[in-house]
Design an enzyme around this catalytic site. Structure first.
Site, PDB file in Angstrom:
ATOM      1  N   LYS A   1       0.842  -1.196   0.000  1.00  0.00           N
ATOM      2  CA  LYS A   1       0.000   0.000   0.000  1.00  0.00           C
ATOM      3  C   LYS A   1       0.881   1.252   0.000  1.00  0.00           C
ATOM      4  O   LYS A   1       1.849   1.334   0.764  1.00  0.00           O
ATOM      5  CB  LYS A   1      -0.920  -0.010   1.220  1.00  0.00           C
ATOM      6  CG  LYS A   1      -1.937   1.135   1.233  1.00  0.00           C
ATOM      7  CD  LYS A   1      -2.959   0.972   2.348  1.00  0.00           C
ATOM      8  CE  LYS A   1      -3.963   2.125   2.331  1.00  0.00           C
ATOM      9  NZ  LYS A   1      -5.012   1.980   3.349  1.00  0.00           N
TER      10      LYS A   1
ATOM     11  N   SER B   1      -9.372   3.215   1.620  1.00  0.00           N
ATOM     12  CA  SER B   1      -8.189   3.704   0.949  1.00  0.00           C
ATOM     13  C   SER B   1      -7.314   2.596   0.355  1.00  0.00           C
ATOM     14  O   SER B   1      -6.411   2.868  -0.430  1.00  0.00           O
ATOM     15  CB  SER B   1      -7.359   4.536   1.929  1.00  0.00           C
ATOM     16  OG  SER B   1      -6.921   3.757   3.020  1.00  0.00           O
TER      17      SER B   1
ATOM     18  N   SER C   1     -11.122   1.360   5.532  1.00  0.00           N
ATOM     19  CA  SER C   1     -10.234   1.327   4.375  1.00  0.00           C
ATOM     20  C   SER C   1      -9.790  -0.049   3.930  1.00  0.00           C
ATOM     21  O   SER C   1      -9.259  -0.206   2.838  1.00  0.00           O
ATOM     22  CB  SER C   1      -8.999   2.194   4.640  1.00  0.00           C
ATOM     23  OG  SER C   1      -9.342   3.562   4.633  1.00  0.00           O
TER      24      SER C   1
END
Length: 478
Positions: free
Chosen positions: A81, A156, A180
Site C-alpha cells: 500500500k 483507501s 479502508s
C-alpha cells in the site's frame, strides 16, 4: 498457465514453490504478465519495478535450491500500500508533495512480509493520504472497479483490493481507520480484515490511538488468515501490541457454527440510512446463518455516540499526524483533507474529553453485547459502489451526506469501538456489483471472525466469482 497461477490460492502457490513444482520466477512472471494485461484498465498497481521483481525471484529460487530455510510466503509477489514504506520504492501517499519520496527503510509490516519471503514488486494506489474510501489522486489517477470500470474501487486500500481481485497479486496489505480495508474488499468481491488494535503492531504518530490498524486482504478467508499468521504478533515499537503470536492464525478453522448466537442489523437500530438493495442482501445472508445452525436474531448494541467519538478522534489524529505538512503545503492538498485537519485544529480539551468518555461507554456497550452474542452481522457499505467520477455519494436512501466520510458510518462506527471486523463477499446487485457482509466480533476476537467468515464463505461461494475483465486473455484497454 498465467491465469491458473494468478488465481490459485496463496497457500497453494507457496506450497508448490517450496515443493519445487513451480519456481518463484514462474510465479512472478505470471503475475507481471497479468499486471501488463489488466492494470492499464483498472490502475491498481503503481511504482512497478519488473526488473527488481524478477531479480528477487531468481534469488528466491537459488535460496531454495541451496537448501536454506525459507519463510511461509517464499516467492510470492506482493505490492505494498502506497502509504507504507518499502525500501527502494516510492512512498507517495497519493500526494504530489511526495511524488519523489524514495523509502529508505521498511515499515514493520513490510519487514515481516519480506522476512516471510514475499517479493515486493511495486505499490498499490491510494487516495491522497489514505483519506476517504474512493481511490483517486493527482499522482497516479483513479483506480477503477474491475466489475465495472465506471465505478469506484473503494479505498483507501483500493489499489490493493483491485490487484488481488484481478489476480495481479495473491495477497495485499492494507490499513483501516474508517473502513479502508472493508470497503474496497466489499466493492471488489474479496476479503478484508480490520484487525484488533495491536494485533499487527503499528508504530505511528498517534501512538496510543486504536482507530487506525493494519490488516490482510485476500481472495478468501483462509489466505487472509495465512497472511495474518505472518504479519501479526508482538513488537515493542507499539505500546498497543498484543502478545499473542501470529502463528495462532495458521491453524485450520472449525467451520461448524452450530449453536453460535448471531445478532444482525441492517441499520444499527434505525440510526443509519441504507439502500434497499443492500438491506435485502443482508436479510438473505441472515437465512444462511440460520441454515448453518446458528441462533439468529435482530439486535445491535447502542452505538449512538460512535459518530462523535470517531469524528473527534479522527480529526485529532489527522491534525497530530499532518500538522507540519499542512502548514507548509496546504495549497497542494485536496479540500476534503484540508477540512479534516482544520476540524482537528478546532478541537479543545472539552471536546476531546467528551469523546473519550463516550468511547469508554462504547467499549462497555460492546463488551456487554458480546457476552450475549458471538458475532454481529452488518452491511459493509450502506450503498453499492458508486460512480468513479464523484468523490462520494451525496445521499443515501434520500438522506443527505454532509462530508466525504459521512456515508461510511456502517464501518467507522465499528472502528470507534475497537472491535475486529471482517468483510466477506455476500453476493451482487442487479447491476452485477459486489456486496459484502461485515462480521464483527468481540474484543480481540480476530480468530473467531475469521472462523465464522470461513464457514459462511464455504456455504455461499460468492467470493469465487472473479471479474470477467481479469479472466479474459485479451483485454481492450480503456
Amino acid at each position: 498457465m498465467t491465469k491458473e497461477i494468478c488465481f490459485e490460492s496463496a497457500r497453494s502457490l507457496a506450497s508448490k514453490i517450496r515443493e519445487r513444482k513451480l519456481s518463484a520466477r514462474e510465479v512472478v512472471e505470471a503475475h507481471l504478465e497479468q499486471i501488463k494485461q489488466i492494470n492499464p484498465t483498472v490502475n491498481a498497481i503503481v511504482s512497478l519495478d519488473e526488473e527488481r521483481a524478477l531479480h528477487s525471484a531468481i534469488i528466491a529460487d537459488e535460496r531454495l535450491a541451496s537448501g536454506k530455510d525459507v519463510g511461509p510466503l517464499h516467492g510470492l509477489p506482493i505490492a505494498i500500500k502506497d502509504t507504507h514504506n518499502a525500501t527502494g520504492f516510492f512512498t507517495t501517499y497519493g500526494s504530489p508533495i511526495f511524488r519523489e519520496n524514495m523509502a529508505s527503510s521498511d515499515d514493520l509490516i513490510v519487514e515481516r512480509l519480506r522476512a516471510a519471503g514475499a517479493i515486493v514488486i511495486g505499490k498499490t494506489n491510494v487516495p491522497e493520504f489514505a483519506a476517504g474510501s474512493h481511490t483517486f489522486n493527482k499522482v497516479f489517477g483513479v483506480t477503477r472497479n474491475p466489475y465495472n470500470p465506471k465505478k469506484t474501487a473503494g479505498g483507501s486500500s483500493g489499489g490493493a483490493a483491485v490487484a488481488v481481485a484481478c489476480g495481479m497479486i495473491p495477497l495485499a496489505d492494507g490499513s483501516d481507520m474508517g473502513g479502508s480495508l472493508r470497503y474496497p474488499a466489499c466493492f471488489n468481491n474479496v476479503v478484508g480484515l480490520r484487525t484488533s488494535p495491536g494485533r499487527i503492531p503499528y508504530p505511528k504518530a498517534a501512538l496510543y490511538s486504536p482507530l487506525g490498524v493494519q490488516g490482510p486482504m485476500a481472495r478468501d478467508v483462509d489466505d487472509a488468515a495465512f497472511m495474518l499468521s505472518v504479519i501479526a504478533g508482538p513488537d515493542h515499537r507499539s505500546p498497543l501490541s498484543i502478545e499473542e503470536p501470529g502463528s495462532v492464525f495458521s491453524t485450520n478453522f472449525n467451520r461448524d457454527l452450530k449453536g453460535l448466537r448471531i445478532a444482525w442489523s441492517a441499520d444499527l437500530g434505525g440510526i443509519l440510512p441504507v439502500e434497499s438493495e443492500v438491506r435485502r442482501n443482508l436479510e438473505q445472508q441472515v437465512r444462511i446463518f440460520e441454515e448453518m445452525g446458528c441462533y439468529v436474531e435482530e439486535a445491535c448494541p447502542d452505538l449512538g455516540n460512535a459518530e462523535e467519538v470517531f469524528q473527534v478522534l479522527r480529526a485529532y489524529e489527522f491534525e497530530l499526524t499532518y500538522s507540519d505538512l499542512f502548514d507548509r503545503f496546504k495549497e497542494m492538498m485536496k479540500p476534503s483533507f484540508i477540512w479534516n485537519v482544520e476540524k482537528g485544529r478546532n478541537l479543545n480539551a472539552m471536546k476531546m474529553g467528551r469523546a473519550e468518555n463516550f468511547r469508554f461507554q462504547l467499549y462497555n456497550h460492546m463488551r456487554a453485547f458480546f457476552e450475549k452474542y458471538d458475532a454481529l452481522l452488518l452491511p459493509v457499505s450502506q450503498v453499492p459502489a458508486f460512480d468513479a467520477d464523484i468523490e462520494y455519494p451525496d445521499s443515501i436512501d434520500g438522506v443527505q451526506m454532509e462530508n466525504y466520510i459521512d456515508w461510511m458510518r456502517s464501518c467507522y462506527y465499528i472502528s470507534a469501538t475497537g472491535n475486529p471486523s471482517l468483510s466477506v463477499p455476500s453476493g451482487f446487485t442487479k447491476e452485477g456489483l459486489p456486496l459484502g457482509i461485515q462480521i464483527v466480533g468481540p474484543p480481540r476476537g480476530d480468530y473467531e471472525v475469521l472462523r465464522i467468515g470461513a464457514a459462511y464463505e464455504q456455504a455461499t461461494g460468492y467470493g469465487k466469482m472473479r471479474p470477467t475483465l481479469a479472466l479474459r486473455q485479451d483485454v481492450e484497454l480503456s
